[in-house]
Write a protein that holds these residues in place. Structure first.
Motif, PDB file in Angstrom:
ATOM      1  N   THR A 238      -7.596  -7.473   5.935  1.00 53.42           N
ATOM      2  CA  THR A 238      -8.158  -6.802   4.766  1.00 53.42           C
ATOM      3  C   THR A 238      -9.030  -7.725   3.932  1.00 53.42           C
ATOM      4  OG1 THR A 238      -6.131  -7.307   3.546  1.00 53.42           O
ATOM      5  CG2 THR A 238      -6.261  -5.175   4.634  1.00 53.42           C
ATOM      6  N   VAL A 280     -11.921  -0.290   6.822  1.00 54.14           N
ATOM      7  CA  VAL A 280     -12.718  -1.076   5.878  1.00 54.14           C
ATOM      8  C   VAL A 280     -14.199  -0.764   6.050  1.00 54.14           C
ATOM      9  CG1 VAL A 280     -13.431  -3.408   5.210  1.00 54.14           C
ATOM     10  CG2 VAL A 280     -11.021  -2.932   5.706  1.00 54.14           C
ATOM     11  N   TYR A 287      -5.336  -0.641  -0.219  1.00 52.92           N
ATOM     12  CA  TYR A 287      -4.140  -1.462  -0.084  1.00 52.92           C
ATOM     13  C   TYR A 287      -2.894  -0.617  -0.388  1.00 52.92           C
ATOM     14  CZ  TYR A 287      -6.237  -6.127   0.388  1.00 52.92           C
ATOM     15  OH  TYR A 287      -6.900  -7.249   0.839  1.00 52.92           O
TER      16      TYR A 287
END
Length: 317
Positions: A238, A280, A287
């Motif tokens: 991430t 993404v 999150y």
């Protein structure tokens, strides 16, 4: 990023970095940097208690909204403020800081309102592996990979045992620094179980973006590509920074994590890693997180129970 010693540097004879309530402020150093900056060093040693004191003071200062205080930056065992000398005399600002330090005391009464965030990690990925192999001449053990070195140094019989120890507990965002949006993650565990690994003998000139690493007593995720000396262990799936603010979690700022956050590093395989990366790229990723209250005194009394509760709260999110 420099290693922060974890030791009984304040001479109290107790836990690493522990400060007795009666001696709060005895070893604190206030240093002026020109007319605008004030550096406050609470201890020469990093510990959870010292960091909680720093965070408590910084939050109390921000809550007061003191005229002339422009910036407040929390560190591992210190904090830095910037003032407008035309609005507040820096010497008067120091007196306010001393007052706040006395109010906070040993921070046992501090309740940290924060969040637990899941951070997916692909261990021993191909990108960090290729990088670390390019720089074996700068490493303590050229015949071992970084994770083999870290596992052996911490007394584990295998790499998997080291990984399990990392993923077993939450981590605290003790400070940000080195480069913008880089977080120094401190493991929530007892001093005897704290994992520590030295940095490279000589820094690398290259590190992949989102590399998951370890140096001293801290884990770190490199937000952008660049030089570095922390041991390379894997790759975070991430983003740590999004200057374009395309992703939902970054609409209000270029960064996501802030001091006081808690992270649960969760292992993922390559298939799950690729799925997250697709999210993404499609600008849909969010999150997984949950708001929690972290009480240092409760953690000190029963670390395992507090950590288990924190992990359960995230799993129920």
């Amino acid at each position: 990023m420099s290693d922060v010693p974890v030791s009984d540097a304040d001479g109290t004879g107790g836990r690493p970095g522990q400060v007795d309530g009666a001696n709060v402020g005895a070893s604190t150093r206030y240093t002026h940097g020109g007319d605008e900056w004030i550096l406050v060093e609470l201890s020469e040693a990093m510990s959870l208690q010292v960091n909680m004191r720093a965070q408590a003071i910084c939050r109390a200062l921000e809550a007061r909204r003191v005229a002339g205080v422009l910036d407040v930056c929390c560190g591992n065992a210190s904090y830095l403020i910037r003032v407008d000398p035309d609005t507040i005399d820096p010497r008067a600002a120091v007196e306010i800081l001393r007052e706040l330090e006395q109010e906070v005391g040993d921070a046992h009464a501090f309740h940290l309102q924060t969040r637990v965030v899941e951070v997916p990690i692909l261990w021993e990925d191909e990108w960090t592996h290729a990088t670390l192999m390019r720089f074996r001449d700068r490493h303590q053990t050229p015949d071992k990979t970084d994770i083999e070195f870290a596992a052996e140094l911490n007394g584990f019989a295998s790499k998997d045992q080291f990984k399990e120890a990392v993923c077993a507990t939450p981590f605290l965002a003790a400070m940000t620094g080195f480069v913008p949006c880089l977080v120094w993650w401190y493991q929530l565990t007892t001093p005897d179980k704290l994992l520590q690994v030295p940095k490279y003998v000589r820094p690398r000139t290259d590190t992949p973006e989102r590399a998951f690493s370890w140096g001293g007593a801290f884990a770190a995720i490199y937000p952008v590509r660049g030089a570095g000396g922390y041991q390379l262990l894997g790759m975070c799936a991430t983003p740590q920074v999004d200057p374009s603010r395309r992703l939902p979690d970054f609409h209000d700022a270029d960064w996501f994590f802030r001091v006081g956050d808690l992270a649960a590093f969760t292992p993922v395989d390559r298939r799950e890693y690729d799925r997250i990366r697709d999210e993404v790229e499609a600008e849909r990723f969010r999150y997984r997180q949950v708001d929690v209250e972290f009480v240092p005194a409760e953690f000190e009394a029963d670390p395992d129970a507090v950590n288990a509760a924190l992990m359960r709260s995230l799993n129920g999110a």
